[in-house]
Design an enzyme around this catalytic site. Structure first.
Site, PDB file in Angstrom:
ATOM      1  N   CYS A   1       0.818  -1.226   0.000  1.00 11.89           N
ATOM      2  CA  CYS A   1       0.000   0.000   0.000  1.00 11.89           C
ATOM      3  C   CYS A   1       0.848   1.272   0.000  1.00 11.89           C
ATOM      4  CB  CYS A   1      -0.948   0.017   1.194  1.00 11.89           C
ATOM      5  SG  CYS A   1      -2.048  -1.397   1.214  1.00 11.89           S
TER       6      CYS A   1
ATOM      7  N   HIS B   1      -3.275   7.135   2.916  1.00 11.91           N
ATOM      8  CA  HIS B   1      -3.738   5.842   2.405  1.00 11.91           C
ATOM      9  C   HIS B   1      -5.108   5.562   3.016  1.00 11.91           C
ATOM     10  CE1 HIS B   1      -4.050   1.786   1.259  1.00 11.91           C
ATOM     11  NE2 HIS B   1      -3.661   1.259   2.396  1.00 11.91           N
TER      12      HIS B   1
ATOM     13  N   ASN C   1     -10.039   0.233   0.410  1.00 11.76           N
ATOM     14  CA  ASN C   1      -8.580   0.298   0.349  1.00 11.76           C
ATOM     15  C   ASN C   1      -8.132  -0.258  -1.003  1.00 11.76           C
ATOM     16  OD1 ASN C   1      -5.850  -0.293   0.541  1.00 11.76           O
ATOM     17  ND2 ASN C   1      -5.982  -1.162   2.610  1.00 11.76           N
TER      18      ASN C   1
END
Ligand code: ACO
Length: 317
Positions: free
Chosen positions: A110, A244, A274
């Protein structure tokens, strides 16, 4: 330092998967997912690979930058869910957009987009690269265990891209890796070897949610403080923070620790979940196109994820 953002782009697939629909697939509820994570719906690819989604975001970023693909000198992409181990996702994007420059992927889960951005910035600083495309593209729906309610409710598919060039807008960055696979890993399964004897976990995202949560809150706070210090400003001087998009509660706790109001955080995880390496560039693109940015705004970007890894950088708009 030595770059500026010339254009941004994002793409998400059309198919919407709501919490209510997910509740018919695993034992969960809209209430649980909304309260514990903050996601209401996510986009799921039904026919596009990570590279195909990446190419669409790339085209939008090129258009915004006002340059053509053959002017690119470099493509650096980030992904953990490419449909091919080889060619790289970036090499496939290069072909699809009609570029001719070197293209390669980095993998830092990520945090991958910010690792890719810093890599491209270093190439520009070295000289010989005028325009670079940086992208994050993920088809995470391919690598999820759709029977595991603790992971499949969190993620979504999508892509985001920046076109960058020489400039003075990248005020500082910080990359962090705390290597190990005990908290978060994406094993790729047993593979084909008839000789390999070790047990290997099946392909899926394996995650200790609470450990990842604690790591995330700690790193967002530490990384943002560090890049503020590097630039000689306070975190409260940031006009925008593009984090994020993993969990609303993670961002809320980090905001409280830093003493920064939630209004400064750009949030879209309710709509996309996500999207791993695509999450920061998708969110940044939404901010850039919202008309809210003013010249001179200080924008901090931060991410965390598998590796374990985290990253942050500071941009003057
Ligand atoms: N629906 C209903 N109940 C659920 C669900 C669900 N989808 N998932 C878990 N539960 C249950 C658990 O079974 C548990 O039940 P129990 O108390 O009876 O045992 C209870 O809810 C609490 O579970 P926890 O795991 O403690 O829940 P938590 O509040 O920690 O939330 C979550 C879990 C959302 C995963 C959270 O820990 C989190 O967001 N962690 C960070 C994840 C992250 O940020 N990852 C980013 C990196 S990903 C990458 O790099 C690829």
């Amino acid at each position: 330092m030595s770059i500026q953002i010339l254009g941004t782009g994002a793409y998400v697939p059309e198919r919407i998967l709501t919490n209510d629909e997910l509740s018919t697939m695993v034992e969960t509820s809209d209430e649980w997912i909304t309260q514990r994570v903050g996601v209401k719906e996510r986009r799921i690819s039904t026919c596009e690979s990570a590279a195909e989604m990446g190419a669409k975001a790339a085209q939008r970023a090129l258009e915004a930058a006002g340059i053509t693909a053959d002017q690119l000198d470099l493509i650096v992409g980030a992904t953990v869910s490419s449909d091919t181990g080889c060619p790289s996702m970036s090499a496939l994007v290069q072909e699809q957009i009609g570029a001719h420059c070197p293209a390669f992927d980095v993998n830092s889960a990520c945090s991958g987009f910010l690792f890719a951005l810093d890599t491209a910035a270093a190439f520009i600083a070295r000289g010989g690269v005028q325009y670079a495309l940086v992208l994050g593209a993920e088809r995470l729906s391919r690598i999820l265990d759709w029977t595991d309610r603790s992971t499949c409710v969190i993620f979504g598919d999508g892509s985001g891209a920046f076109v960058i060039g020489k400039g003075e807008n990248y005020l500082g960055s910080h990359l962090h890796t705390q290597g190990g696979d005990s908290v978060l890993s994406i094993p790729l399964g047993k593979g084909n070897s008839p000789f390999y004897e070790k047990e290997v976990e099946p392909l899926a995202v394996h995650m200790s949610g609470q450990e990842t949560f604690k790591f995330a809150v700690k790193q967002i706070s530490a990384d943002l403080k560090l890049i503020a210090e590097q630039a000689g400003v306070e975190v409260t001087d940031f006009d925008w923070i593009v984090p994020h998009q993993a969990n609303y509660r993670i961002i809320e706790l980090a905001a409280r620790r830093l003493g920064v109001p939630m209004e400064k955080f750009v949030l879209n995880l309710d709509r996309y979940g996500n999207t791993s390496s695509a999450s920061v560039p998708i969110s940044f693109d939404e901010l850039a196109r919202s008309g809210k940015l003013k010249k001179g705004d200080l924008i901090a970007l931060c991410a965390f994820g598998g590796g374990l890894s985290s990253a942050a950088c500071l941009i003057r708009w």
